[in-house]
Motif scaffolding. Structure first.
Motif, short mmCIF file in Angstrom:
data_model
loop_
_atom_site.label_atom_id
_atom_site.label_comp_id
_atom_site.label_asym_id
_atom_site.label_seq_id
_atom_site.Cartn_x
_atom_site.Cartn_y
_atom_site.Cartn_z
N SER A 1 2.44 8.37 -12.18
CA SER A 1 1.56 7.44 -12.85
C SER A 1 0.62 7.05 -12.29
N ASP A 2 -0.84 6.87 -12.39
CA ASP A 2 -1.63 6.13 -11.52
C ASP A 2 -1.61 4.51 -12.00
N ARG A 3 -0.61 4.00 -12.76
CA ARG A 3 -0.60 2.54 -13.07
C ARG A 3 0.05 1.99 -11.99
N TYR A 4 0.41 2.71 -10.91
CA TYR A 4 1.31 2.16 -9.74
C TYR A 4 0.25 2.07 -8.65
N ARG A 5 -0.94 2.85 -8.76
CA ARG A 5 -1.96 2.93 -7.63
C ARG A 5 -2.47 1.53 -7.14
N ALA A 6 -2.75 1.47 -6.03
CA ALA A 6 -3.06 0.12 -5.41
C ALA A 6 -4.45 -0.09 -5.51
N PRO A 7 -5.14 -1.41 -5.86
CA PRO A 7 -6.49 -1.27 -6.02
C PRO A 7 -7.08 -1.31 -4.73
N TYR B 1 0.82 -1.17 0.00
CA TYR B 1 0.00 0.12 -0.16
C TYR B 1 0.70 1.35 0.02
N TYR B 2 1.95 1.24 0.84
CA TYR B 2 2.70 2.61 1.08
C TYR B 2 3.83 2.57 -0.13
N ALA B 3 4.07 1.55 -0.57
CA ALA B 3 5.34 1.35 -1.87
C ALA B 3 4.27 2.03 -3.01
N SER B 4 3.20 1.44 -3.03
CA SER B 4 2.39 1.85 -4.40
C SER B 4 2.10 3.54 -4.34
N ARG B 5 1.85 4.01 -3.37
CA ARG B 5 1.40 5.30 -3.08
C ARG B 5 2.75 6.23 -3.38
N TYR B 6 3.79 5.85 -2.89
CA TYR B 6 5.10 6.62 -3.29
C TYR B 6 5.63 6.27 -4.89
N LEU B 7 5.46 5.11 -5.37
CA LEU B 7 5.49 5.19 -6.78
C LEU B 7 4.68 5.96 -7.65
N GLU B 8 3.44 6.07 -7.38
CA GLU B 8 2.52 6.61 -7.80
C GLU B 8 2.93 8.19 -8.01
#
Length: 330
Positions: free
Chosen positions: A267-273, A255-262
């Motif tokens: 890019s919202d392609r890294y957004r967690a579902p 969850y937190y890694a996805s928020r950082y990468l986004e």
């Protein structure tokens, strides 16, 4: 359907040949049916090419130690090629039929519809399409309750996984029969909903595009990226499934890694579902809480971890990367 049912493949191309090898290896007789009317000369060439490739594949498996050289001829003898005009006889004897013609909806519907009128009423029919949804084809089938999609991964004779995708009309008992047939030839079937990309193609499309994007952006060379995939990404996921790995480390980390990468990559392609944050709020973090995507209640976690780590050590040995410790000796 008997455990050694005769198999028919509609089409004698790459997929049909791979399926023929897989089933012949496991003791089945297989007929590849040429769905295109041809002259005798053109059919003879197709037959020679198809059986020649089947023989070459078995010979390569012999070289790899999966069979002996003496096994090749008997295995090849289980495979035949029939003309379009001979399809009636071949289909009448088949316990299961696999369609493997080009990815054109109209062509597949035509070929599948014709075959469904020639087979026995209880013969199972499957498309091997990698792109077309099963319900876009099932309307052409006589008795569509015995129709579903069975997606093989190339090379079909080696890759264990086969994705089974039933349609709205598919009888659940047919799914069980197909799974049993595939397991009987050493495959690992998984059932998924009729959705574009199934499971593996959908995941690998994202991964392959991201790898190409990193080359384009100059993140690393193609050689370095592929090395990272072999010895990092692929290494871990040969032992732990993707969702199992989320639970292994904790869904909160993703969850937190996805928020950082986004944010960092814009890019919202890294957004967690949504399911990732929902699991967090419900306390379904993974191993640490006894539940995540998988249920770990009652599990001996230490024994489970030890088993997975042992599998990783076995992979290290496979890659010849396992080394003894360096010890100081006085």
């Amino acid at each position: 359907m008997t455990s050694r049912a005769n198999i028919a493949c509609l089409g004698a191309g790459r997929m049909g040949r791979g399926i023929a090898v897989a089933f012949a290896y496991a003791g089945h007789r297989v007929t590849m049916i040429d769905v295109k009317p041809r002259s005798a000369e053109d059919f003879a060439k197709l037959e020679t090419d198809a059986l020649g490739e089947v023989r070459k594949t078995f010979a390569s498996l012999s070289n790899l130690g999966l069979l002996t050289e003496a096994d090749v001829d008997p295995l090849v003898a289980r495979v035949s090629v029939a003309t379009a005009s001979q399809s009636g006889t071949a289909l009448a004897d088949a316990g299961m039929v696999f369609e493997g013609v080009p990815e054109v909806v109209e062509l597949k519907r035509e070929v599948l519809g014709a075959a469904s009128r020639q087979v026995k009423p209880d013969t199972i029919i499957a498309s091997t399409t990698s792109t077309i949804l099963v319900d876009d084809l099932s309307g052409a089938i006589v008795n569509p309750h015995r129709f579903l999609n069975v997606h093989w991964l190339n090379p079909a004779y080696l890759i264990p996984l086969v994705e089974v995708s039933p349609g709205k009309a598919t009888d659940p008992a047919i799914i069980d029969e197909v799974k049993a047939l595939l397991e009987g030839i050493g495959k690992v079937p998984v059932v998924c909903a009729a959705t574009p990309g199934f499971i593996v193609p959908r995941i690998q499309a994202l991964a392959m595009n991201e790898a190409a994007r990193m080359v384009e952006e100059g993140v690393a060379s193609a050689e370095e990226i592929d090395k990272a995939i072999r010895y990092g990404f692929g290494f871990r996921y040969a032992v732990l499934g993707l969702l199992e790995f989320i639970d292994w480390g904790g869904g909160d980390i993703l969850y937190y890694a996805s928020r950082y990468l986004e944010g960092a990559l814009g890019s919202d392609r890294y957004r967690a579902p949504d399911v990732i944050s929902r699991n967090m709020h419900e306390g379904r973090i993974g191993l640490r809480t006894g539940a995540g995507f998988l249920d770990y209640s009652g599990l001996d976690v230490d024994a489970y971890r030890a088993k997975r780590l042992q599998a990783m050590v076995d992979l290290l040995r496979h890659f010849e990367l396992a080394r003894p410790p360096v010890l100081d000796r006085d």
